[in-house]
Design a protein around this motif. Structure first.
Motif, PDB file in Angstrom:
ATOM      1  N   ALA A   1     -89.498 -10.684  22.915  1.00 36.48           N
ATOM      2  CA  ALA A   1     -89.288 -11.724  21.789  1.00 36.48           C
ATOM      3  C   ALA A   1     -89.816 -12.900  22.771  1.00 36.48           C
ATOM      4  O   ALA A   1     -90.149 -14.056  21.862  1.00 36.48           O
ATOM      5  CB  ALA A   1     -87.952 -11.882  21.094  1.00 36.48           C
ATOM      6  N   LYS A   2     -89.907 -13.124  23.907  1.00 39.19           N
ATOM      7  CA  LYS A   2     -90.093 -14.371  24.900  1.00 39.19           C
ATOM      8  C   LYS A   2     -91.357 -13.825  25.530  1.00 39.19           C
ATOM      9  O   LYS A   2     -91.910 -12.872  25.576  1.00 39.19           O
ATOM     10  CB  LYS A   2     -89.106 -14.529  25.649  1.00 39.19           C
ATOM     11  N   VAL A   3     -91.975 -14.899  26.105  1.00 38.99           N
ATOM     12  CA  VAL A   3     -93.295 -14.674  27.270  1.00 38.99           C
ATOM     13  C   VAL A   3     -92.789 -13.953  28.236  1.00 38.99           C
ATOM     14  O   VAL A   3     -91.879 -14.412  28.769  1.00 38.99           O
ATOM     15  CB  VAL A   3     -93.753 -16.075  27.371  1.00 38.99           C
ATOM     16  N   LEU A   4     -93.474 -13.037  28.628  1.00 35.32           N
ATOM     17  CA  LEU A   4     -92.731 -12.157  29.824  1.00 35.32           C
ATOM     18  C   LEU A   4     -93.216 -12.930  31.118  1.00 35.32           C
ATOM     19  O   LEU A   4     -94.419 -13.388  31.118  1.00 35.32           O
ATOM     20  CB  LEU A   4     -93.498 -10.626  29.720  1.00 35.32           C
ATOM     21  N   PRO A   5     -92.217 -12.842  32.178  1.00 32.17           N
ATOM     22  CA  PRO A   5     -92.599 -13.442  33.316  1.00 32.17           C
ATOM     23  C   PRO A   5     -93.706 -12.456  34.099  1.00 32.17           C
ATOM     24  O   PRO A   5     -93.704 -11.378  34.048  1.00 32.17           O
ATOM     25  CB  PRO A   5     -91.346 -13.418  33.925  1.00 32.17           C
ATOM     26  N   VAL A   6     -94.421 -13.008  34.899  1.00 33.37           N
ATOM     27  CA  VAL A   6     -95.311 -12.239  35.898  1.00 33.37           C
ATOM     28  C   VAL A   6     -94.589 -11.462  36.618  1.00 33.37           C
ATOM     29  O   VAL A   6     -94.774 -10.387  37.040  1.00 33.37           O
ATOM     30  CB  VAL A   6     -96.260 -13.156  36.679  1.00 33.37           C
ATOM     31  N   PHE A   7     -93.523 -12.100  37.458  1.00 32.88           N
ATOM     32  CA  PHE A   7     -92.762 -11.268  38.316  1.00 32.88           C
ATOM     33  C   PHE A   7     -91.281 -11.186  37.974  1.00 32.88           C
ATOM     34  O   PHE A   7     -90.647 -12.334  37.886  1.00 32.88           O
ATOM     35  CB  PHE A   7     -92.615 -12.205  39.700  1.00 32.88           C
TER      36      PHE A   7
ATOM     37  N   LYS B   1     -86.117  -2.360  39.232  1.00 35.02           N
ATOM     38  CA  LYS B   1     -85.562  -1.405  38.536  1.00 35.02           C
ATOM     39  C   LYS B   1     -84.752  -1.690  37.295  1.00 35.02           C
ATOM     40  O   LYS B   1     -84.800  -1.272  36.164  1.00 35.02           O
ATOM     41  CB  LYS B   1     -85.142  -0.074  38.983  1.00 35.02           C
ATOM     42  N   GLY B   2     -83.694  -2.732  37.656  1.00 32.43           N
ATOM     43  CA  GLY B   2     -82.820  -3.055  37.001  1.00 32.43           C
ATOM     44  C   GLY B   2     -83.337  -4.404  35.932  1.00 32.43           C
ATOM     45  O   GLY B   2     -82.381  -4.729  34.882  1.00 32.43           O
ATOM     46  N   ALA B   3     -84.437  -4.763  36.108  1.00 31.96           N
ATOM     47  CA  ALA B   3     -85.146  -5.872  35.221  1.00 31.96           C
ATOM     48  C   ALA B   3     -85.411  -5.593  33.924  1.00 31.96           C
ATOM     49  O   ALA B   3     -85.901  -4.316  33.693  1.00 31.96           O
ATOM     50  CB  ALA B   3     -86.045  -6.520  35.915  1.00 31.96           C
ATOM     51  N   LYS B   4     -84.877  -6.002  32.649  1.00 31.69           N
ATOM     52  CA  LYS B   4     -85.206  -5.815  31.339  1.00 31.69           C
ATOM     53  C   LYS B   4     -86.293  -6.716  30.792  1.00 31.69           C
ATOM     54  O   LYS B   4     -86.114  -7.990  30.904  1.00 31.69           O
ATOM     55  CB  LYS B   4     -83.983  -5.807  30.536  1.00 31.69           C
ATOM     56  N   ASP B   5     -87.088  -6.369  30.035  1.00 27.89           N
ATOM     57  CA  ASP B   5     -88.161  -6.804  29.329  1.00 27.89           C
ATOM     58  C   ASP B   5     -87.612  -7.545  27.836  1.00 27.89           C
ATOM     59  O   ASP B   5     -87.218  -6.483  27.302  1.00 27.89           O
ATOM     60  CB  ASP B   5     -89.570  -6.149  29.304  1.00 27.89           C
ATOM     61  N   ASN B   6     -87.810  -8.675  27.778  1.00 30.96           N
ATOM     62  CA  ASN B   6     -87.707  -9.155  26.419  1.00 30.96           C
ATOM     63  C   ASN B   6     -88.928  -9.593  25.797  1.00 30.96           C
ATOM     64  O   ASN B   6     -89.462 -10.573  26.006  1.00 30.96           O
ATOM     65  CB  ASN B   6     -86.714 -10.559  26.605  1.00 30.96           C
TER      66      ASN B   6
END
Length: 79
Positions: free
Chosen positions: A35-41, A28-33
């Motif tokens: 501007a970069k490649v998104l990680p799978v996990f 829940k606390g993870a933020k997506d950026n």
């Protein structure tokens, strides 16, 4: 049989629930950026993961209680 049931359904369950709560909070606390490649996990940063130490410590404590209280004593082989 008694020790298997109590260990599995009491101590093991509580430790597993604490581990699951910590994992959910981390996700829940993870933020997506974007501007970069998104990680799978996406599990956040190391600092965010360290904030979950109380839940993870509780899971470890519950597992150690199960081992201490419900393990079977074995004799060492005679030499």
């Amino acid at each position: 049989m008694y020790h298997n049931i109590t260990s599995r359904y009491n101590v093991y369950f509580n430790g597993k629930e604490s581990l699951n709560e910590g994992s959910i909070e981390l996700v829940k606390g993870a933020k997506d950026n974007f501007a970069k490649v998104l990680p799978v996990f996406n599990f956040g940063t190391k600092q965010e993961a360290q904030q979950l130490n109380p839940q993870m410590d509780r899971a470890i404590q519950k597992a150690s209680i199960a081992i201490q209280k419900h393990s079977m004593p074995f004799e060492e082989p005679k030499r």
